[in-house]
Design a protein around this motif. Structure first.
Motif, PDB file in Angstrom:
ATOM      1  N   TYR A 141       0.814  -1.220   0.000  1.00  0.00           N
ATOM      2  CA  TYR A 141       0.000   0.000   0.000  1.00  0.00           C
ATOM      3  C   TYR A 141       0.847   1.269   0.000  1.00  0.00           C
ATOM      4  N   ALA A 142       2.036   1.235   0.607  1.00  0.00           N
ATOM      5  CA  ALA A 142       2.865   2.447   0.658  1.00  0.00           C
ATOM      6  C   ALA A 142       3.342   2.852  -0.730  1.00  0.00           C
ATOM      7  N   ARG A 143       3.814   1.895  -1.514  1.00  0.00           N
ATOM      8  CA  ARG A 143       4.313   2.219  -2.851  1.00  0.00           C
ATOM      9  C   ARG A 143       3.198   2.766  -3.741  1.00  0.00           C
ATOM     10  N   ARG A 144       2.034   2.186  -3.636  1.00  0.00           N
ATOM     11  CA  ARG A 144       0.939   2.659  -4.471  1.00  0.00           C
ATOM     12  C   ARG A 144       0.487   4.055  -4.067  1.00  0.00           C
ATOM     13  N   LEU A 145       0.466   4.326  -2.784  1.00  0.00           N
ATOM     14  CA  LEU A 145       0.141   5.677  -2.337  1.00  0.00           C
ATOM     15  C   LEU A 145       1.194   6.672  -2.802  1.00  0.00           C
ATOM     16  N   GLY A 146       2.471   6.279  -2.737  1.00  0.00           N
ATOM     17  CA  GLY A 146       3.534   7.163  -3.187  1.00  0.00           C
ATOM     18  C   GLY A 146       3.451   7.470  -4.674  1.00  0.00           C
ATOM     19  N   ARG A 147       3.215   6.437  -5.483  1.00  0.00           N
ATOM     20  CA  ARG A 147       3.126   6.647  -6.937  1.00  0.00           C
ATOM     21  C   ARG A 147       1.936   7.538  -7.301  1.00  0.00           C
ATOM     22  N   LEU A 148       0.804   7.300  -6.644  1.00  0.00           N
ATOM     23  CA  LEU A 148      -0.368   8.110  -6.915  1.00  0.00           C
ATOM     24  C   LEU A 148      -0.124   9.564  -6.536  1.00  0.00           C
ATOM     25  N   THR A 149       0.502   9.794  -5.387  1.00  0.00           N
ATOM     26  CA  THR A 149       0.786  11.164  -4.939  1.00  0.00           C
ATOM     27  C   THR A 149       1.744  11.860  -5.897  1.00  0.00           C
ATOM     28  N   TRP A 150       2.790  11.144  -6.350  1.00  0.00           N
ATOM     29  CA  TRP A 150       3.751  11.738  -7.300  1.00  0.00           C
ATOM     30  C   TRP A 150       3.046  12.128  -8.592  1.00  0.00           C
ATOM     31  N   TRP A 151       2.209  11.226  -9.122  1.00  0.00           N
ATOM     32  CA  TRP A 151       1.504  11.504 -10.377  1.00  0.00           C
ATOM     33  C   TRP A 151       0.583  12.709 -10.209  1.00  0.00           C
ATOM     34  N   LEU A 152      -0.182  12.744  -9.141  1.00  0.00           N
ATOM     35  CA  LEU A 152      -1.102  13.858  -8.918  1.00  0.00           C
ATOM     36  C   LEU A 152      -0.354  15.175  -8.769  1.00  0.00           C
ATOM     37  N   THR A 153       0.709  15.185  -7.952  1.00  0.00           N
ATOM     38  CA  THR A 153       1.436  16.423  -7.683  1.00  0.00           C
ATOM     39  C   THR A 153       2.112  16.959  -8.932  1.00  0.00           C
ATOM     40  N   THR A 154       2.800  16.085  -9.677  1.00  0.00           N
ATOM     41  CA  THR A 154       3.544  16.555 -10.852  1.00  0.00           C
ATOM     42  C   THR A 154       2.620  16.938 -11.994  1.00  0.00           C
ATOM     43  N   ASN A 155       1.398  16.446 -12.008  1.00  0.00           N
ATOM     44  CA  ASN A 155       0.454  16.834 -13.056  1.00  0.00           C
ATOM     45  C   ASN A 155      -0.386  18.049 -12.671  1.00  0.00           C
ATOM     46  N   ILE A 156      -0.814  18.122 -11.429  1.00  0.00           N
ATOM     47  CA  ILE A 156      -1.598  19.273 -10.995  1.00  0.00           C
ATOM     48  C   ILE A 156      -0.766  20.549 -11.042  1.00  0.00           C
ATOM     49  N   THR A 157       0.535  20.437 -10.741  1.00  0.00           N
ATOM     50  CA  THR A 157       1.387  21.630 -10.757  1.00  0.00           C
ATOM     51  C   THR A 157       1.735  22.095 -12.172  1.00  0.00           C
ATOM     52  N   LYS A 158       1.238  21.421 -13.190  1.00  0.00           N
ATOM     53  CA  LYS A 158       1.358  21.931 -14.564  1.00  0.00           C
ATOM     54  C   LYS A 158       0.333  23.027 -14.842  1.00  0.00           C
ATOM     55  N   LEU A 159      -0.718  23.090 -14.027  1.00  0.00           N
ATOM     56  CA  LEU A 159      -1.750  24.089 -14.235  1.00  0.00           C
ATOM     57  C   LEU A 159      -1.206  25.486 -13.953  1.00  0.00           C
ATOM     58  N   PRO A 160      -1.570  26.483 -14.761  1.00  0.00           N
ATOM     59  CA  PRO A 160      -0.994  27.838 -14.616  1.00  0.00           C
ATOM     60  C   PRO A 160      -1.036  28.399 -13.191  1.00  0.00           C
ATOM     61  N   PRO A 161      -2.143  28.275 -12.434  1.00  0.00           N
ATOM     62  CA  PRO A 161      -2.148  28.881 -11.094  1.00  0.00           C
ATOM     63  C   PRO A 161      -1.167  28.228 -10.113  1.00  0.00           C
ATOM     64  N   GLU A 209      14.963  18.595 -12.604  1.00  0.00           N
ATOM     65  CA  GLU A 209      14.988  17.972 -11.281  1.00  0.00           C
ATOM     66  C   GLU A 209      13.993  16.816 -11.196  1.00  0.00           C
ATOM     67  N   LEU A 210      12.824  16.985 -11.820  1.00  0.00           N
ATOM     68  CA  LEU A 210      11.841  15.905 -11.819  1.00  0.00           C
ATOM     69  C   LEU A 210      12.368  14.695 -12.591  1.00  0.00           C
ATOM     70  N   ASP A 211      13.053  14.948 -13.710  1.00  0.00           N
ATOM     71  CA  ASP A 211      13.622  13.845 -14.483  1.00  0.00           C
ATOM     72  C   ASP A 211      14.700  13.125 -13.677  1.00  0.00           C
ATOM     73  N   GLU A 212      15.518  13.902 -12.956  1.00  0.00           N
ATOM     74  CA  GLU A 212      16.565  13.292 -12.137  1.00  0.00           C
ATOM     75  C   GLU A 212      15.950  12.451 -11.028  1.00  0.00           C
ATOM     76  N   SER A 213      14.886  12.954 -10.431  1.00  0.00           N
ATOM     77  CA  SER A 213      14.201  12.186  -9.392  1.00  0.00           C
ATOM     78  C   SER A 213      13.623  10.902  -9.961  1.00  0.00           C
ATOM     79  N   SER A 214      13.133  10.961 -11.187  1.00  0.00           N
ATOM     80  CA  SER A 214      12.577   9.768 -11.817  1.00  0.00           C
ATOM     81  C   SER A 214      13.658   8.728 -12.078  1.00  0.00           C
ATOM     82  N   ARG A 215      14.851   9.190 -12.490  1.00  0.00           N
ATOM     83  CA  ARG A 215      15.958   8.252 -12.696  1.00  0.00           C
ATOM     84  C   ARG A 215      16.371   7.622 -11.379  1.00  0.00           C
ATOM     85  N   ALA A 216      16.416   8.424 -10.322  1.00  0.00           N
ATOM     86  CA  ALA A 216      16.749   7.881  -8.999  1.00  0.00           C
ATOM     87  C   ALA A 216      15.684   6.887  -8.553  1.00  0.00           C
TER      88      ALA A 216
END
Length: 325
Positions: free
Chosen positions: A183-203, A213-220
């Protein structure tokens, strides 16, 4: 006093090295932990003050008790930046320490932290399956979030017992359970996807980390998936230690509600610019985790199966030397 003899770290893995690491778990561990060494404490909110001293000593005491403290000389296996050992030393549990890790970068940072804290610590780059210390060297061996990185956990337990003095104790904490990791990994992946996509919105673009930095984090994160080799059933982990020759073996689990909230919080913090995380937010997150940990320890641990909790801790001892008649 700090002492170390080890090769220089490689904090910038190439794409070819990352690809090779998929087929070599030990190379993956070196690359990933060298990569993370410089920012690891910040990423996981590790400190060497009262907050983490209290956490480390409480975790240790919960599984091992206080009866044999202080231990004379302890080694941390897979020390990372030294979080567990150094905070236990500051908490009066241990007098003298040695840090070991497969990653030269982590050993380097752990020794720097020890020097800054004025602690008596030496360090070696070490494979957990071939620990470079003599038989009967230590009163205590500790580790935090290390066993799940080791290819042959049974061999590591045998090595731990070899370097312990007769009657010496080991304590390993922060290991993921099978159900908790699910459950921890799935919660983490969902949170990462939501955060990195919602922060694409202009506001919300001010809350988006630079794409580099996001790409580097993804490689890590890709390497992290390679270095996390095991999850544990508490009873299975006890059998491993007993099979290696340990006695008085006991596993304890913790963090259920704290993990359900903590993993999304930590993932969110890793996905946004650090300057956006105010002191108020950090205090809120920390005190929420404390309250949920207390709920887990005082209430939920008494009614839920231990397999549901995220962390498993284990302790045991090396058989005492036979007494002469």
């Amino acid at each position: 006093m700090t002492r170390v003899s080890d090769p220089a770290p490689n904090p910038h893995a190439t794409a070819d090295e990352v690809q090779a690491a998929y087929h070599d778990p030990k190379l993956a561990n070196v690359l990933y932990h060298d990569w993370e060494a410089g920012t690891y404490d910040e990423k996981w909110s590790i400190s060497y003050d009262e907050r983490c001293i209290s956490y480390a000593t409480e975790v240790f005491n919960a599984v091992a008790g206080t009866q044999d403290q202080p231990y004379g000389h302890a080694m941390e296996l897979g020390s990372g930046t030294g979080f567990f050992l150094l905070n236990l030393m500051q908490g009066g549990v241990i007098k003298k320490g040695s840090v070991t890790d497969l990653s030269p970068g982590m050993v380097q940072v752990a020794l720097r932290n020890a020097k800054n804290l004025g602690l008596d610590v030496d360090g070696r780059v070490a494979d957990a399956e071939r620990i470079p210390y003599d038989d009967n060297s230590f009163d205590l061996v500790v580790g935090h979030a290390v066993l799940h990185h080791i290819p042959d956990v049974r061999a590591a337990f045998r090595e731990v017992l070899r370097v312990l003095k007769p009657g010496g104790r080991f304590v390993f904490a922060g290991e993921p359970t099978k159900i908790g990791d699910f459950y921890a990994r799935r919660l983490g992946r969902l949170t990462w996807w939501l955060t990195t996509n919602i922060t694409k919105l202009p506001p919300l673009r001010d809350w988006r980390r630079p794409q580099r930095e996001l790409d580097e984090s993804s490689r890590a994160a890709a390497l992290e998936a390679v270095v996390d080799l095991h999850t544990f059933d508490p009873s299975e982990l006890e059998r491993m230690a007993l099979g290696a020759g340990a006695v008085d073996v006991r596993a304890v689990t913790d963090e259920f509600s704290a993990a359900l909230v903590g993993w999304p919080v930590r993932t969110f913090e890793a996905a946004v610019p650090q300057e956006k995380l105010t002191l108020r937010w950090r205090l809120f997150a920390y005190h929420t985790w404390l309250r949920l940990s207390a709920l887990d320890r005082k209430v939920l641990s008494k009614v839920l199966p231990r397999e549901l909790f995220y962390n498993v801790m284990i302790t045991g001892t090396k058989p005492a030397a036979p007494t002469e008649l």
